[in-house]
Design a protein around this motif. Sequence first.
Motif, PDB file in Angstrom:
ATOM      1  N   LEU A  41       0.881  -1.366  -0.043  1.00 27.71           N
ATOM      2  CA  LEU A  41      -0.027  -0.078  -0.045  1.00 27.71           C
ATOM      3  C   LEU A  41       1.080   1.251   0.112  1.00 27.71           C
ATOM      4  O   LEU A  41       1.813   1.187   0.735  1.00 27.71           O
ATOM      5  CB  LEU A  41      -0.924  -0.025   1.204  1.00 27.71           C
ATOM      6  CG  LEU A  41      -1.746  -1.452   1.538  1.00 27.71           C
ATOM      7  CD1 LEU A  41      -2.151  -1.020   2.946  1.00 27.71           C
ATOM      8  CD2 LEU A  41      -2.839  -1.390   0.570  1.00 27.71           C
ATOM      9  N   ARG A  42       0.408   2.250  -0.744  1.00 30.98           N
ATOM     10  CA  ARG A  42       1.012   3.659  -0.872  1.00 30.98           C
ATOM     11  C   ARG A  42       0.290   4.517  -0.046  1.00 30.98           C
ATOM     12  O   ARG A  42      -0.925   4.940  -0.456  1.00 30.98           O
ATOM     13  CB  ARG A  42       1.303   4.140  -2.354  1.00 30.98           C
ATOM     14  CG  ARG A  42       1.801   5.459  -2.307  1.00 30.98           C
ATOM     15  CD  ARG A  42       2.403   5.818  -3.701  1.00 30.98           C
ATOM     16  NE  ARG A  42       3.581   5.487  -4.204  1.00 30.98           N
ATOM     17  CZ  ARG A  42       3.678   4.639  -4.917  1.00 30.98           C
ATOM     18  NH1 ARG A  42       2.622   4.230  -5.895  1.00 30.98           N
ATOM     19  NH2 ARG A  42       4.822   3.890  -5.446  1.00 30.98           N
ATOM     20  N   ASN A  43       0.902   5.200   0.917  1.00 32.46           N
ATOM     21  CA  ASN A  43       0.202   6.335   1.564  1.00 32.46           C
ATOM     22  C   ASN A  43      -0.004   7.407   0.737  1.00 32.46           C
ATOM     23  O   ASN A  43       1.305   7.854   0.383  1.00 32.46           O
ATOM     24  CB  ASN A  43       1.027   6.406   2.933  1.00 32.46           C
ATOM     25  CG  ASN A  43       0.133   7.708   3.864  1.00 32.46           C
ATOM     26  OD1 ASN A  43      -0.193   8.441   3.323  1.00 32.46           O
ATOM     27  ND2 ASN A  43       0.543   7.182   5.187  1.00 32.46           N
ATOM     28  N   LEU A  44      -0.975   7.947   0.341  1.00 34.93           N
ATOM     29  CA  LEU A  44      -1.140   8.926  -0.453  1.00 34.93           C
ATOM     30  C   LEU A  44      -0.774  10.441   0.262  1.00 34.93           C
ATOM     31  O   LEU A  44      -0.561  11.371  -0.350  1.00 34.93           O
ATOM     32  CB  LEU A  44      -2.318   9.159  -1.178  1.00 34.93           C
ATOM     33  CG  LEU A  44      -2.816   7.841  -1.948  1.00 34.93           C
ATOM     34  CD1 LEU A  44      -4.334   8.060  -2.580  1.00 34.93           C
ATOM     35  CD2 LEU A  44      -1.848   7.831  -3.303  1.00 34.93           C
ATOM     36  N   ARG A  45      -0.752  10.552   1.529  1.00 38.85           N
ATOM     37  CA  ARG A  45      -0.502  11.718   2.234  1.00 38.85           C
ATOM     38  C   ARG A  45       1.383  11.869   2.263  1.00 38.85           C
ATOM     39  O   ARG A  45       1.821  12.932   2.001  1.00 38.85           O
ATOM     40  CB  ARG A  45      -0.996  11.803   3.562  1.00 38.85           C
ATOM     41  CG  ARG A  45      -2.428  12.006   3.572  1.00 38.85           C
ATOM     42  CD  ARG A  45      -2.810  12.168   4.949  1.00 38.85           C
ATOM     43  NE  ARG A  45      -4.374  12.715   4.833  1.00 38.85           N
ATOM     44  CZ  ARG A  45      -5.521  11.915   5.579  1.00 38.85           C
ATOM     45  NH1 ARG A  45      -4.907  11.044   6.143  1.00 38.85           N
ATOM     46  NH2 ARG A  45      -6.582  12.516   5.357  1.00 38.85           N
TER      47      ARG A  45
END
Length: 189
Positions: A41-45
Amino acid sequence: MINTNDFKTGQTIKFNNQIYQIIEFLHVKPGKGTAFVRSKLRNLRTGSVIDHTFNAGIKLEPALINKIKMQFLYSSQEKYIFMNTQTYEQLEINKDQLKEKLHYLYEGLLVEIIFYNNNEILTISLPDKISLKVTYAEPGVKGDTKTNSFKDATLETGLVIKVPLFINTGEKIIVNTETGLYLSRDNNK
């Protein structure tokens, strides 16, 4: 709600009070025990990437995001100015929100700005590959082509990457924005 069994690459979810985009996932059903889903998962923040294992069948809240096509206009000190290509409204984004994507921005580049709840700017999405001009490269020495040799080249945005010896100053090359690697010469010039 999104069931972990229904994960798709590119989906966005809310997890641990953060907004994540699913980069990859794998359903695992061991011979003994319950099934689970391994995910990246990539943290968009923050842009960080985590590996997480979910039990199969867990429901997660979807994160509704908007993507708006915008054109990069210019930078002014710590601000980067983008323009909506349909409404011509301008938007300022702080330098620290863009991080490693700064190396690929040039005037006129079309990007997607990703918003959460129509007001929080999460990140920008660059094209997969872009064409950049080489502003400086050491000349290649004839006879150095026996093996796959590379040299440093400085691009118009200030990014320094490894390129093959035959690339010279003034040429346009195609660069992968995800990995930062040289892909090929740009024959469209």
